[in-house]
Design an enzyme around this catalytic site. Structure first.
Site, mmCIF file in Angstrom:
data_model
loop_
_atom_site.group_PDB
_atom_site.id
_atom_site.type_symbol
_atom_site.label_atom_id
_atom_site.label_comp_id
_atom_site.label_asym_id
_atom_site.label_seq_id
_atom_site.Cartn_x
_atom_site.Cartn_y
_atom_site.Cartn_z
ATOM 1 N N GLY A 41 92.336 1.543 104.724
ATOM 2 C CA GLY A 41 93.683 2.390 104.555
ATOM 3 C C GLY A 41 92.737 3.044 103.284
ATOM 4 C CB THR A 42 94.550 4.818 100.519
ATOM 5 O OG1 THR A 42 95.519 6.071 101.625
ATOM 6 C CG2 THR A 42 94.205 5.866 99.491
ATOM 7 N N GLY A 180 98.020 16.216 85.800
ATOM 8 C CA GLY A 180 98.355 14.340 86.084
ATOM 9 C C GLY A 180 97.974 14.012 85.115
ATOM 10 C CB ILE A 184 94.851 9.310 90.295
ATOM 11 C CG1 ILE A 184 95.111 8.233 90.799
ATOM 12 C CG2 ILE A 184 93.116 10.169 90.995
ATOM 13 C CD1 ILE A 184 95.602 8.558 92.715
ATOM 14 C CB VAL A 237 100.297 22.786 85.821
ATOM 15 C CG1 VAL A 237 100.009 24.086 87.494
ATOM 16 C CG2 VAL A 237 99.452 22.065 85.248
ATOM 17 N NE ARG A 271 98.655 7.396 97.302
ATOM 18 C CZ ARG A 271 97.377 7.568 97.695
ATOM 19 N NH1 ARG A 271 96.863 8.685 96.993
ATOM 20 N NH2 ARG A 271 97.096 7.725 98.893
ATOM 21 C CG ASP A 311 101.144 2.472 98.114
ATOM 22 O OD1 ASP A 311 100.973 1.604 97.152
ATOM 23 O OD2 ASP A 311 99.717 3.962 98.129
ATOM 24 C CG HIS A 443 82.881 -18.294 70.073
ATOM 25 N ND1 HIS A 443 83.264 -17.500 70.384
ATOM 26 C CD2 HIS A 443 81.517 -18.392 69.506
ATOM 27 C CE1 HIS A 443 82.281 -16.668 69.071
ATOM 28 N NE2 HIS A 443 80.930 -17.686 68.680
#
Ligand code: NAI
Length: 464
Positions: A41-42, A180, A184, A237, A271, A311, A443
């Site tokens: 996929g994406t 934006g 992204i 914009v 998106r 999504d 640590h």
């Protein structure tokens, strides 16, 4: 008519492929269809993975050229970027991962179908000439970049691009304008800035990274600004046009109109869910006003035996949310409980430093009138961050005022994305500040800052 499969998954992104593999492992006869030639996929092809490869490589370059290595006495006579080789390495990484999903499908007996899936009825989907019948169907078609009105994205030209185009620019733009200031925009803006571009981010809210905790938003803005990224906030914009191969961006800020020009404009304004052409009308599924497929808490759609994950449904557009939902649906179909806690899905921004959060942010607690206490521990007081000379950021914890149960964790820091996992796990078990403060942390590690923030919630901090 009998079914060919117990389960058909539409979409082979992180949600779809995880669902298919889990279902097959649980004994369901499973197929997964995707129109892309490669699986993943994406996320694997044009999202999470290529962007992280570029972020990693450019962080190395910046360490070499930006003075970080020199501060440790490491002198390089020459450092340069071979963009073609960089893109080649990125493509090699994508190839190895997408082929890996192919291997996992074969290993687990998932039938892979390639083509566009269109619903014919609630048990039948066409894929090209083939009709595939399944007892249950999962829609995992994901999302695509959302364009802004009247702006035409053309990734091939490299002038006005979306996230896909910005992963493969043919050359480093002199000036990159990012529309934006979300995830992204900041991640890909960072990539090209490290390679030498001047980067301007135009964000229409008053601060970048809407949705994150206010302190994280302010800290990230401060750091990015210090590093030379220009952030134009409260700016909208109004038009983007091309003349002589360059882009002209018209915007309004504080009532004034401005024009900025750029070699490349990256449109990263969110998106949208992908449902067009799926034939949802054939099964009676109506999308909501933003185009998402409505689902209940168990990923069930309005149509019986049809589920939707990731999504394409309302919620955080994150690969791991999709994967977790896919696994939960597969498990339920196989008769297992299949659990997912939507309140504790971490989110990470892979800039340098990274920003990460899980649970509620301070603004949400105030708005919901939940009594809380908070504490922050600066990375500058963490010995490992000091040793690495990379001290930007903090760990901020929010706990219920009376019980001490951790309600939210917000980190800015070099390893924030890795550190947040400990908090997601702890919160899954309803950990209190005390539970974290009295857990031994090795640590010297960055994670000690988590322990110290928890100690600070108890007024017991050591290093501040
Ligand atoms: P986003 O929703 O994170 O950010 C879009 C930004 O554009 C917002 O700050 C918004 O206020 C601003 N904006 C919208 N219209 C505008 C306009 N006309 N002018 C100026 N600013 C405008 O969306 P983004 O960055 O496109 O990412 C899409 C999705 O992909 C997000 O849901 C994100 O979570 C996910 N994603 C997650 C990643 C990660 O987990 N590291 C990496 C990349 C994407």
């Amino acid at each position: 008519m009998s079914e060919d499969f117990d389960l058909l998954v539409i979409g082979a992104g992180p949600g779809g492929y995880a669902c298919a593999i889990r279902a097959a492992r649980l004994g369901l006869k499973t197929a997964c269809v995707d129109e892309r030639a490669t699986l993943g996929g994406t996320c694997l092809n044009v999202g999470c993975i290529p962007s992280k490869a570029l972020l990693h490589a450019t962080a190395l370059y910046e360490a070499a050229t930006g003075g970080h290595m020199a501060d440790f006495g490491i002198r390089l006579t020459e450092a340069s970027v071979d963009l073609e080789a960089l893109m080649g390495k990125k493509d090699e990484i994508i190839g190895s991962l997408t082929r890996g999903i192919d291997f996992l499908f074969r290993k687990n007996g998932v039938t892979r179908l390639t083509g566009r899936a269109v619903f014919q009825d609630d048990k039948t989907v066409s894929v090209g000439d083939r009709r595939v019948r399944a007892r249950s169907i999962v829609i995992a078609t994901g999302s695509a970049p959302r364009a802004i009105k009247s702006v035409v994205v053309d990734n091939a030209s490299g002038v006005i691009v979306d996230s896909t185009g910005a992963l493969s620019l043919p050359r480093v733009p002199g000036h990159l304008v990012v529309v934006g200031g979300g995830v992204i925009g900041l991640e890909l803006g960072s990539v090209w800035k490290r390679l030498g571009a001047q980067v301007t981010v135009i964000e229409h809210e008053a601060k970048i990274l809407p949705g994150m905790d206010g302190d994280v938003r302010s800290e990230m803005a401060k750091i990015l600004d210090r590093e030379g990224m220009t952030l134009l906030t409260s700016a909208s914009v109004t038009d983007v046009s091309i003349s002589n191969g360059r882009a002209e961006i018209k915007l309004t800020q504080a009532g004034a109109s401005k024009t900025v020009d750029a070699d490349t404009v990256l449109v990263a304004t969110g998106r949208r869910p992908v449902t067009a052409g799926l034939g949802l009308e054939a099964i009676g599924i109506k999308v909501d006003e933003r185009g998402f497929i409505p689902v209940d808490g168990r990923c069930r759609t309005q149509a019986e035996n049809i589920y939707a994950i990731g999504d394409v449904t309302p919620g955080a557009m994150l690969a791991h949310r999709a994967a977790d939902e896919g696994i939960a649906v597969a498990e339920r179909l196989a008769g297992l409980p299949g659990a997912i806690n939507h309140a504790l899905i971490p989110s990470v921004i892979y800039t340098l430093p990274e920003a990460a959060s899980v649970g509620m942010n301070e603004e949400a607690l105030v708005q919901r009138e939940i009594p809380f206490r908070k504490a922050s521990f600066p990375m500058a007081a963490n010995s490992r961050a000091k040793a690495n000379d990379s001290t930007a950021g903090f760990v901020k914890l929010l706990a219920h005022r009376d019980t001490g149960v951790i309600l939210g964790a917000h980190i800015v820091g070099a390893l924030a994305g890795t550190m947040i996992a400990q908090l997601a796990q702890a919160m899954e078990f309803s950990a209190t500040a005390e539970d974290i403060a009295y857990t031994s942390h090795a640590h010297p590690t960055h994670s000690e800052a988590v322990k110290e923030a928890a100690m600070a919630l108890l007024n017991a901090e050591i290093h501040i």
